[in-house]
Scaffold this motif. Structure first.
Motif, PDB file in Angstrom:
ATOM      1  N   GLU A 277      10.217  -9.998  -2.317  1.00  0.00           N
ATOM      2  CA  GLU A 277      11.350  -8.980  -2.056  1.00  0.00           C
ATOM      3  C   GLU A 277      11.118  -7.579  -2.208  1.00  0.00           C
ATOM      4  N   PHE A 278      11.282  -6.600  -1.473  1.00  0.00           N
ATOM      5  CA  PHE A 278      11.065  -5.317  -1.597  1.00  0.00           C
ATOM      6  C   PHE A 278      11.888  -4.395  -0.716  1.00  0.00           C
ATOM      7  N   VAL A 279      11.656  -3.255  -0.770  1.00  0.00           N
ATOM      8  CA  VAL A 279      12.351  -2.296   0.015  1.00  0.00           C
ATOM      9  C   VAL A 279      11.653  -1.378   0.767  1.00  0.00           C
ATOM     10  N   ALA A 358      12.501  -0.080  16.227  1.00  0.00           N
ATOM     11  CA  ALA A 358      10.927  -0.313  16.153  1.00  0.00           C
ATOM     12  C   ALA A 358      10.213   0.541  15.255  1.00  0.00           C
ATOM     13  N   PHE A 359       9.520   0.088  14.543  1.00  0.00           N
ATOM     14  CA  PHE A 359       8.639   1.070  13.486  1.00  0.00           C
ATOM     15  C   PHE A 359       7.162   0.490  13.234  1.00  0.00           C
ATOM     16  N   ASP A 360       6.273   1.350  12.750  1.00  0.00           N
ATOM     17  CA  ASP A 360       4.995   0.959  12.569  1.00  0.00           C
ATOM     18  C   ASP A 360       5.145   0.950  10.928  1.00  0.00           C
ATOM     19  N   PRO A 361       5.013  -0.341  10.403  1.00  0.00           N
ATOM     20  CA  PRO A 361       5.004  -0.280   8.904  1.00  0.00           C
ATOM     21  C   PRO A 361       4.214   0.498   8.105  1.00  0.00           C
ATOM     22  N   ARG A 362       3.098   1.077   8.636  1.00  0.00           N
ATOM     23  CA  ARG A 362       2.310   1.976   7.982  1.00  0.00           C
ATOM     24  C   ARG A 362       3.159   3.315   7.758  1.00  0.00           C
ATOM     25  N   ASP A 363       3.993   3.688   8.458  1.00  0.00           N
ATOM     26  CA  ASP A 363       4.711   4.883   8.183  1.00  0.00           C
ATOM     27  C   ASP A 363       5.833   4.540   7.238  1.00  0.00           C
ATOM     28  N   ALA A 364       6.098   3.256   6.642  1.00  0.00           N
ATOM     29  CA  ALA A 364       7.016   3.453   5.574  1.00  0.00           C
ATOM     30  C   ALA A 364       6.305   3.292   4.102  1.00  0.00           C
ATOM     31  N   ARG A 365       7.202   3.566   3.292  1.00  0.00           N
ATOM     32  CA  ARG A 365       6.840   3.526   1.715  1.00  0.00           C
ATOM     33  C   ARG A 365       7.635   2.268   1.322  1.00  0.00           C
ATOM     34  N   THR A 366       7.059   1.562   0.653  1.00  0.00           N
ATOM     35  CA  THR A 366       7.645   0.406  -0.067  1.00  0.00           C
ATOM     36  C   THR A 366       8.010   0.569  -1.571  1.00  0.00           C
ATOM     37  N   PHE A 367       8.993   0.016  -1.847  1.00  0.00           N
ATOM     38  CA  PHE A 367       9.600   0.154  -3.296  1.00  0.00           C
ATOM     39  C   PHE A 367       9.992  -1.392  -3.748  1.00  0.00           C
ATOM     40  N   ASP A 368      10.017  -1.555  -5.002  1.00  0.00           N
ATOM     41  CA  ASP A 368      10.128  -2.850  -5.551  1.00  0.00           C
ATOM     42  C   ASP A 368      11.909  -2.720  -5.583  1.00  0.00           C
ATOM     43  N   THR A 369      12.492  -3.859  -6.055  1.00  0.00           N
ATOM     44  CA  THR A 369      13.897  -3.902  -6.077  1.00  0.00           C
ATOM     45  C   THR A 369      14.873  -3.069  -7.145  1.00  0.00           C
ATOM     46  N   ASP A 370      13.823  -2.458  -8.049  1.00  0.00           N
ATOM     47  CA  ASP A 370      14.387  -1.252  -9.035  1.00  0.00           C
ATOM     48  C   ASP A 370      14.382  -0.005  -8.561  1.00  0.00           C
ATOM     49  N   GLY A 371      13.521   0.012  -7.174  1.00  0.00           N
ATOM     50  CA  GLY A 371      13.469   1.394  -6.858  1.00  0.00           C
ATOM     51  C   GLY A 371      12.064   2.168  -7.047  1.00  0.00           C
ATOM     52  N   ASN A 372      11.282   1.348  -7.755  1.00  0.00           N
ATOM     53  CA  ASN A 372       9.920   1.966  -7.954  1.00  0.00           C
ATOM     54  C   ASN A 372       8.962   1.738  -7.021  1.00  0.00           C
ATOM     55  N   ALA A 373       8.208   2.811  -6.714  1.00  0.00           N
ATOM     56  CA  ALA A 373       7.036   2.878  -5.767  1.00  0.00           C
ATOM     57  C   ALA A 373       6.134   1.712  -5.900  1.00  0.00           C
ATOM     58  N   LEU A 374       5.772   1.003  -4.825  1.00  0.00           N
ATOM     59  CA  LEU A 374       4.796  -0.206  -4.802  1.00  0.00           C
ATOM     60  C   LEU A 374       3.370   0.199  -4.032  1.00  0.00           C
ATOM     61  N   ALA A 375       2.386  -0.137  -4.466  1.00  0.00           N
ATOM     62  CA  ALA A 375       1.105   0.024  -3.874  1.00  0.00           C
ATOM     63  C   ALA A 375       1.094  -1.487  -3.097  1.00  0.00           C
ATOM     64  N   VAL A 376       1.311  -1.109  -1.571  1.00  0.00           N
ATOM     65  CA  VAL A 376       1.359  -2.210  -0.904  1.00  0.00           C
ATOM     66  C   VAL A 376      -0.039  -2.688  -0.229  1.00  0.00           C
ATOM     67  N   PRO A 377      -0.581  -3.919  -0.243  1.00  0.00           N
ATOM     68  CA  PRO A 377      -2.015  -4.169   0.096  1.00  0.00           C
ATOM     69  C   PRO A 377      -2.192  -3.919   1.682  1.00  0.00           C
ATOM     70  N   GLN A 378      -3.269  -3.471   2.133  1.00  0.00           N
ATOM     71  CA  GLN A 378      -3.567  -3.137   3.302  1.00  0.00           C
ATOM     72  C   GLN A 378      -3.006  -4.033   4.498  1.00  0.00           C
TER      73      GLN A 378
END
Length: 387
Positions: A277-279, A358-378
């Motif tokens: 789960e992530f945002v 439609a979107f490219d996931p590389r244009d997104a920024r990813t956060f955990d369910t508490d709202g903190n930024a995640l480093a997403v594996p390529q």
């Protein structure tokens, strides 16, 4: 110019309940730096500025301007505004209506008894810096809003203060003048650097003007850094939302498929991060609208949406879309589509139409369910295509 040091600054306002406006703030501002405090109303940015100016008395902490301590709660030091060598540019211009432009600009020199500066032509020199030397013999009532703001800027700079404070100085200007004065202020700081703190709720002003920008929330700094760094790498969802990533897509993994807002994700799958789960946060400008899943480009993801509204903005369309999430609650998304780019969307988008967001996931920024930024594996951003 002077270095500014703020240590553990605390400012409360009495009320029911009491309000903590500035919450043990630590901040260092370097010589010649243009620092922008950015945030919504009530975040503490203006109160911080007023504490620097001496217009508000903090409850505790310290403020040092250059080599001079102007406030120290523990030692009982609190210099009044006229003893702090600062310039200030207000939202409302605050020009003396009975004084000419020349006298308005000269006022800080006279009040500080800087007679040598007066005699050396400092008023005329500073007026020329902000392109209002031809206005010196006019009264404020004879000036436009943009001209009055230039005069207010000249008055703030004329005494060569250690620090210049800007309290949302462009917000009373119309859009064209605001852009013009902003560009002139940026050019002026590049040509003749001065230490400044600029308060605004407008991210475009912060990005354009700041050497660094600080995002504030509840009296604290959430993130501080160069504008590009803060814009591209927000540390949490609050910063992401405030810097334009308005589209929020909570994602979860159910029965072997990924879903966003309860709607199946087609095309490229976002992959497995943060225990499933992530945002995702996305900017409206990074979205395409297509009519069918088959129209997704390689590497794109997409969810089905309903078009709620279409606004024409000249160079772009603002398209508001929605999906039905858990509990049949509609969640709105925003796509900003260039009017001249037929590859981004069909020429006509109609209210009520079903389309693919439609979107490219590389244009997104990813956060955990508490709202903190995640480093997403390529590999999580470039998963295999699924129809």
């Amino acid at each position: 110019m002077s270095h500014v040091s703020i240590r553990q600054l605390l400012k409360n306002f009495d009320g029911k309940p009491p309000t903590v406006a500035v919450d043990h703030l630590d901040l260092e501002i370097e010589d010649g730096e243009f620092l922008v405090l950015l945030g919504p109303s009530g975040c503490g940015k203006t109160t911080t500025l007023r504490c620097l100016a001496g217009l508000e008395q903090p409850a505790s902490g310290s403020i040092t301007l250059g080599d001079q301590v102007v406030y120290d709660g523990a030692r009982g030091v609190n210099l009044p505004p006229d003893k702090r060598f600062i310039g200030m540019v207000f939202q409302s211009y605050a020009l003396w209506p009975h004084m000419t432009v020349r006298k308005n600009i000269a006022y800080p020199l006279k009040s500080r008894k800087l007679t040598d500066a007066l005699a050396s032509g400092r008023v005329e020199e500073t007026a020329a810096l902000v392109d209002c030397e031809r206005l010196l013999d006019r009264l404020p009532a004879e000036l436009s809003g943009g001209q009055q703001q230039r005069v207010a800027l000249a008055r703030g700079l004329v005494s060569h203060p250690d620090l210049v404070l800007f309290d949302e100085p462009l917000s009373n200007l119309d859009a064209r003048l605001r852009d013009q004065v902003r560009a002139e202020l940026h050019d002026l700081h590049q040509r003749k650097p001065f230490t400044a703190v600029f308060v605004t709720h407008d991210q475009s002003e912060a990005l354009a003007l700041g050497t660094r920008m600080a995002i504030m929330r509840a009296g604290r700094i959430v993130q501080i850094g160069p504008p590009r760094e803060v814009f591209e790498e927000p540390v949490d969802e609050y910063v992401a939302g405030f810097t334009g990533m308005s589209n929020r897509l909570p994602c979860e993994y159910v029965d072997g498929r990924w879903y966003a807002l309860g709607t199946e994700i087609h095309g490229t799958q976002p992959g497995t991060v943060a225990a499933g789960e992530f945002v995702l946060r996305l900017r409206p400008e990074k979205i395409r609208l297509v009519t069918d899943v088959a129209d997704l480009l390689p590497g794109e993801a997409g969810v089905a949406v309903t078009v709620d509204d279409v606004e024409y903005g000249g160079l772009h369309f603002d398209v508001m879309c929605s999906v039905v999430g858990d509990g049949a609650v509609r969640r709105q998304l925003h796509a900003r589509i260039p009017t001249f780019d037929s590859a981004r969307t069909p020429r006509t988008v109609n209210r009520g139409a079903t389309m693919i967001f439609a979107f490219d996931p590389r244009d997104a920024r990813t956060f955990d369910t508490d709202g903190n930024a995640l480093a997403v594996p390529q590999q999580a951003l470039t998963g295999a295509l699924v129809g």
